[in-house]
Design a protein around this motif. Structure first.
Motif, PDB file in Angstrom:
ATOM      1  N   PRO A  26      -3.181  -4.482  -3.857  1.00  0.00           N
ATOM      2  CA  PRO A  26      -2.074  -3.787  -3.889  1.00  0.00           C
ATOM      3  C   PRO A  26      -0.924  -4.224  -4.865  1.00  0.00           C
ATOM      4  O   PRO A  26      -0.084  -4.154  -5.579  1.00  0.00           O
ATOM      5  N   ILE A  27      -0.871  -5.490  -4.308  1.00  0.00           N
ATOM      6  CA  ILE A  27       0.146  -6.471  -5.332  1.00  0.00           C
ATOM      7  C   ILE A  27      -0.196  -6.523  -6.631  1.00  0.00           C
ATOM      8  O   ILE A  27       1.042  -6.368  -7.002  1.00  0.00           O
ATOM      9  N   VAL A  28      -1.524  -6.910  -7.671  1.00  0.00           N
ATOM     10  CA  VAL A  28      -1.862  -7.146  -8.441  1.00  0.00           C
ATOM     11  C   VAL A  28      -1.789  -5.611  -9.278  1.00  0.00           C
ATOM     12  O   VAL A  28      -1.209  -5.744 -10.193  1.00  0.00           O
ATOM     13  N   HIS A  87       0.817  -1.242  -0.288  1.00  0.00           N
ATOM     14  CA  HIS A  87      -0.092   0.501  -0.305  1.00  0.00           C
ATOM     15  C   HIS A  87       1.161   1.584  -0.117  1.00  0.00           C
ATOM     16  O   HIS A  87       0.667   2.459  -0.386  1.00  0.00           O
ATOM     17  N   PHE A  88       2.305   1.238   1.116  1.00  0.00           N
ATOM     18  CA  PHE A  88       3.062   2.223   0.972  1.00  0.00           C
ATOM     19  C   PHE A  88       3.175   2.341  -0.383  1.00  0.00           C
ATOM     20  O   PHE A  88       3.796   3.606  -0.740  1.00  0.00           O
ATOM     21  N   GLY A 137     -10.561  -1.023  -3.637  1.00  0.00           N
ATOM     22  CA  GLY A 137     -10.559  -2.117  -2.800  1.00  0.00           C
ATOM     23  C   GLY A 137     -11.164  -1.628  -1.519  1.00  0.00           C
ATOM     24  O   GLY A 137     -11.046  -3.218  -1.154  1.00  0.00           O
ATOM     25  N   VAL A 138     -11.322  -0.667  -1.134  1.00  0.00           N
ATOM     26  CA  VAL A 138     -11.847   0.011   0.323  1.00  0.00           C
ATOM     27  C   VAL A 138     -12.733  -1.141   0.558  1.00  0.00           C
ATOM     28  O   VAL A 138     -13.751  -0.481  -0.687  1.00  0.00           O
ATOM     29  N   PRO A 139     -13.652  -1.819   1.444  1.00  0.00           N
ATOM     30  CA  PRO A 139     -14.748  -2.663   1.392  1.00  0.00           C
ATOM     31  C   PRO A 139     -16.247  -1.473   1.198  1.00  0.00           C
ATOM     32  O   PRO A 139     -15.716  -0.126   2.266  1.00  0.00           O
ATOM     33  N   TRP A 140     -17.331  -1.853   1.537  1.00  0.00           N
ATOM     34  CA  TRP A 140     -17.838  -1.084   0.945  1.00  0.00           C
ATOM     35  C   TRP A 140     -19.041  -1.140   1.927  1.00  0.00           C
ATOM     36  O   TRP A 140     -19.442  -0.275   2.526  1.00  0.00           O
ATOM     37  N   TRP A 141     -18.348  -1.541   3.321  1.00  0.00           N
ATOM     38  CA  TRP A 141     -18.758  -1.327   4.363  1.00  0.00           C
ATOM     39  C   TRP A 141     -18.756  -0.332   5.491  1.00  0.00           C
ATOM     40  O   TRP A 141     -19.317   0.216   6.244  1.00  0.00           O
TER      41      TRP A 141
END
Length: 595
Positions: A464-466, A44-45, A81-85
């Motif tokens: 983030p790896i992808v 992420h960083f 990709g932050v969760p929808w909730w």
């Protein structure tokens, strides 16, 4: 153990090359962490630094994950990709400019080569161990201080700070605090004038590294209030309170921290005492016994993030009571100098732990508190092993307790250190394999939807790896459920389906409530847009979804979609059922093994 064994042990601990031997042994223990490579938040960083996300924080503020801005968070949820909730008002902004700058510098110098990053972490840890050795040598001279240093250096609780690049903020903060504390002790005990300024400066630099330095004030205040009287200076409560005045600078720190938007809110993982005192109190009641249990008895507190916390709390309380009873039994053999040292080191450790307990729970929070717990363990081991004048059940129990602590914190500690390192390396490789083997399909950019994956190492961290390895592979990454349960997927239309966990609701695990506190319940009808899809809450239990409805906007067979689920060690494609039919998605443990 023969009668002379404790004395021989003390002579060995007092060897003039003991510190060098500890540093060499520590380096050997830390060396295998190099194999961890990059792991979890590291990616992420790097994505932040390379501006791979729609919104990336600046290089000096990399730990600003969520700023508490509802509009910005909604935009982030829709595009990433932050969760929808995720709660729109979620704030996780950890102000760590020195640690951020170090990561940015390493990235500029070393790029995608993980080895130099790990060498920096190991060097910082060796410097911290050396500084701790100087501190123990000053307040606990002789064999006790030497054993405390060994226990501190090889503690398995320190594996993450040593081996996880993203945890360099802990090493920076703790090192600066210890150096500042040593300078302050020299000023108070010897009249060394530079220490009057270097002590507060060390605390200031530590705070720039991270919140862990707040724990340093616990030792500072405890020393002024309960430590030995200053040599050649005024004693008494007023003098001691005046000496503790530099710690009041923490008030200014909090004011500045808040002024620039730092802090945490609307999350169950990070809890701060200022904005949520009741939540902080609840978290402290649960987390403190677990962490003390790890510090005293090496009970792995990290497992409480995946397993029921009750047994860990009970074990921690039992370990605390056992240590207190053992200390009382050892009291006749504890020299006055060691009693004086423990009178401020142990309360300092407790205060340091209390200050930092609001962070994401885990053993790494013990890095600074162990400066007080390690000396306590050393005293209990060395003094507890001594034979009393009248052998009996009490004496045998005392020696057995001390021997058990010696086995756990000296004999087994290096093995636990290496085992935890090996587990970290294994998980890092598994997450990379998850990203590599995910059945996304060939470019062009795919919209990826993870129907069910309870382990964050399978649900969120592969994204983030992808992105870093193949920027054109995906356009968006959506996690629909992280519930630790089997799921039922029922197709309701060409582009729509419902998803329901079996026998338990969503948002019950630590990595789910990281993004939304249970104090912010969801309601039927709540709707979120993410990755071009509409996700709507269809049923709830106590504010936690039990069924959600998803409309992807295009047929499930669209080749630009990738609907995946975690299945038997891989993110595998879900074969869309016919309209009206239901597909069972079994639960499988993820890379960590407990989620």
């Amino acid at each position: 153990m023969s009668p002379g064994s404790p004395q021989r042990l003390e002579r060995w601990l007092c060897h003039r090359h003991f510190l060098s031997a500890v540093l060499l042994f520590t380096a050997l223990l830390a060396a295998p962490s190099i194999a961890t490579g990059f792991y979890a938040d590291d990616y992420h960083f790097f994505a932040f630094l390379e501006e791979r996300y729609p919104v990336s924080p600046p290089w000096y503020d990399l730990y600003r994950f969520f700023a508490g801005d509802a509009r910005a968070t909604r935009a982030l949820v829709e595009l990433s990709g932050v969760p929808w909730w995720t709660d729109p008002e979620l704030k996780i902004h950890l102000v760590r400019p020195l640690a951020s700058a170090l990561l940015a510098l390493e990235h500029a110098l070393f790029g995608a080569a993980p080895l130099p990053y790990h060498l920096v972490s190991i060097a910082l840890y060796l410097a911290l161990v050396a500084a701790a050795g100087r501190l123990f040598q000053r307040v606990l001279p002789g064999a006790t201080g030497a054993l405390a240093l060994l226990i501190f250096a090889i503690s398995a609780a320190h594996v993450n700070p040593v081996g996880w690049i993203s945890c360099q903020h802990l090493l920076l903060g703790a090192l600066a605090v210890v150096l500042g504390l040593i300078a302050s002790l020299r000023y108070r005990d010897e009249g060394w004038r530079p220490g009057r300024y270097l002590g507060p400066f060390g605390l200031f630099v530590g705070l720039l590294g991270g919140e862990v330095a707040l724990g340093g004030t616990g030792f500072w205040v405890a020393y002024q209030l309960a430590g030995p009287a200053p040599r050649g200076g005024a004693d008494g409560w007023r003098a001691r309170l005046a000496s503790a005045a530099p710690a009041l600078g923490i008030v200014a720190y909090f004011a500045a921290y808040k002024a620039i938007g730092g802090g945490a809110a609307k999350t169950a993982a990070y809890v701060e005492p200022v904005s949520d005192p009741l939540g902080f109190a609840r978290a402290a009641i649960e987390r403190l016994p677990m962490l003390v249990g790890q510090a005293v008895a090496a009970i792995p507190s990290d497992l409480a993030n995946a397993l029921p916390g009750g047994p860990f709390i009970a074990a921690g309380l039992a370990a605390t009571a056992g240590a207190a009873l053992l200390y009382r039994a050892c009291l006749p053999w504890i020299p006055e100098g060691e009693r004086v040292a423990l009178r401020w080191l142990v309360p300092g450790a407790a205060l340091a732990l209390l200050v930092t307990v609001g962070g994401f729970p885990g053993a790494r929070l013990l890095l600074l508190p162990n400066l007080g717990f390690a000396p306590l363990l050393a005293v209990l081991i060395l003094r507890g092993l001594r034979r009393g004048p009248s052998p009996g059940i009490a004496s045998a129990a005392r020696r057995a307790g001390a021997g058990l602590l010696g086995v756990v914190h000296v004999a087994l500690a290096p093995l636990l250190f290496l085992l935890n390192t090996r587990m970290g390396v294994d998980i890092a490789r598994k997450v990379e394999d998850v990203a590599r083997t995910a059945e996304i399909g060939a470019p062009p950019r795919k919209r990826v939807f993870i129907a069910a994956a309870s382990d964050p190492m399978a649900a969120t961290y592969p994204a983030p790896i992808v992105i870093m390895r193949s920027p054109d592979a995906i356009s968006c990454w959506s996690v629909l459920s992280m519930a630790k349960a089997a799921h039922r997927l029922t197709r309701t239309g060409p582009s729509s389906f419902t998803l329901a966990p079996v026998e338990r609701p969503m948002l019950t695990g630590m990595f789910e409530t990281l993004y939304r506190s249970p104090d912010a319940p969801l309601r039927v009808g709540d709707s979120v847009r993410q990755c071009g899809a509409t996700i709507q809450v269809a049923a709830v239990d106590g504010g936690r979804p039990t069924r959600i409805e998803i409309d992807l906007g295009t047929p499930l067979e669209d080749p630009e979609l990738a609907l995946l689920t975690w299945s038997d060690g891989r993110l595998r494609r879900v074969a869309p059922p016919a309209v009206g039919e239901t597909l069972e998605l079994p639960w499988f443990p993820g890379p960590i093994g407990f989620f």
